[in-house]
Design an enzyme around this catalytic site. Sequence first.
Site, PDB file in Angstrom:
ATOM      1  N   GLY A  60       0.757  -1.233   0.000  1.00  0.00           N
ATOM      2  CA  GLY A  60       0.000   0.000   0.000  1.00  0.00           C
ATOM      3  C   GLY A  60       0.785   1.280   0.000  1.00  0.00           C
ATOM      4  O   GLY A  60       1.880   1.362  -0.517  1.00  0.00           O
ATOM      5  N   SER A  61       0.204   2.221   0.626  1.00  0.00           N
ATOM      6  CA  SER A  61       0.499   3.639   0.535  1.00  0.00           C
ATOM      7  C   SER A  61       1.868   4.044   1.057  1.00  0.00           C
ATOM      8  O   SER A  61       2.415   3.441   1.975  1.00  0.00           O
ATOM      9  CB  SER A  61      -0.581   4.377   1.323  1.00  0.00           C
ATOM     10  OG  SER A  61      -0.242   5.714   1.528  1.00  0.00           O
ATOM     11  N   SER A  62       2.361   5.142   0.493  1.00  0.00           N
ATOM     12  CA  SER A  62       3.607   5.735   0.999  1.00  0.00           C
ATOM     13  C   SER A  62       3.427   6.261   2.416  1.00  0.00           C
ATOM     14  O   SER A  62       4.408   6.499   3.109  1.00  0.00           O
ATOM     15  CB  SER A  62       4.081   6.844   0.064  1.00  0.00           C
ATOM     16  OG  SER A  62       3.097   7.858  -0.045  1.00  0.00           O
ATOM     17  N   SER A  63       2.188   6.421   2.861  1.00  0.00           N
ATOM     18  CA  SER A  63       1.928   6.845   4.245  1.00  0.00           C
ATOM     19  C   SER A  63       2.412   5.804   5.246  1.00  0.00           C
ATOM     20  O   SER A  63       2.585   6.110   6.426  1.00  0.00           O
ATOM     21  CB  SER A  63       0.442   7.106   4.448  1.00  0.00           C
ATOM     22  OG  SER A  63       0.007   8.162   3.623  1.00  0.00           O
TER      23      SER A  63
END
Length: 139
Positions: A60-63
């Site tokens: 998933g996300s770079s967060s």
Amino acid sequence: MPEGRTLVAGHASGLALVLDEPLSFWGGIDPATGTLIDTHHPQQGETVTDRILVMPSGRGSSSSSYVLAEAIRAGTAPAAIVLREADGIVALGAIVARELYGALVPVVVLGAVEYASVDDGDAITVEAGDAGATVRPSA
């Protein structure tokens, strides 16, 4: 003694928490507690704090980098992360925490056979440096 590649250098020992599926730290763990909170993950409810987190890859996300760095700052992160596939987002979270907070969480990649040799609950030590990485039973 499984040998692998270093993404983030360091040394850590602990009990392995082997995840069945990849994990996104963003929405996957609570950085305040280290608890796996992804309701769709098979290991929901497990705690990653001070464990050697063994997982196929990030998801998933770079967060996820931010959430991992925050968990490291809060002291709720895994002691080390062992991956089957390299993941720059996971490595970035550990690198940011090292640079901002001086906290080290090694991140290593093992080949498929070596990765499969680590069982949930194994007491292991991760040594990750410039020459490569080893994952071995703890003494």
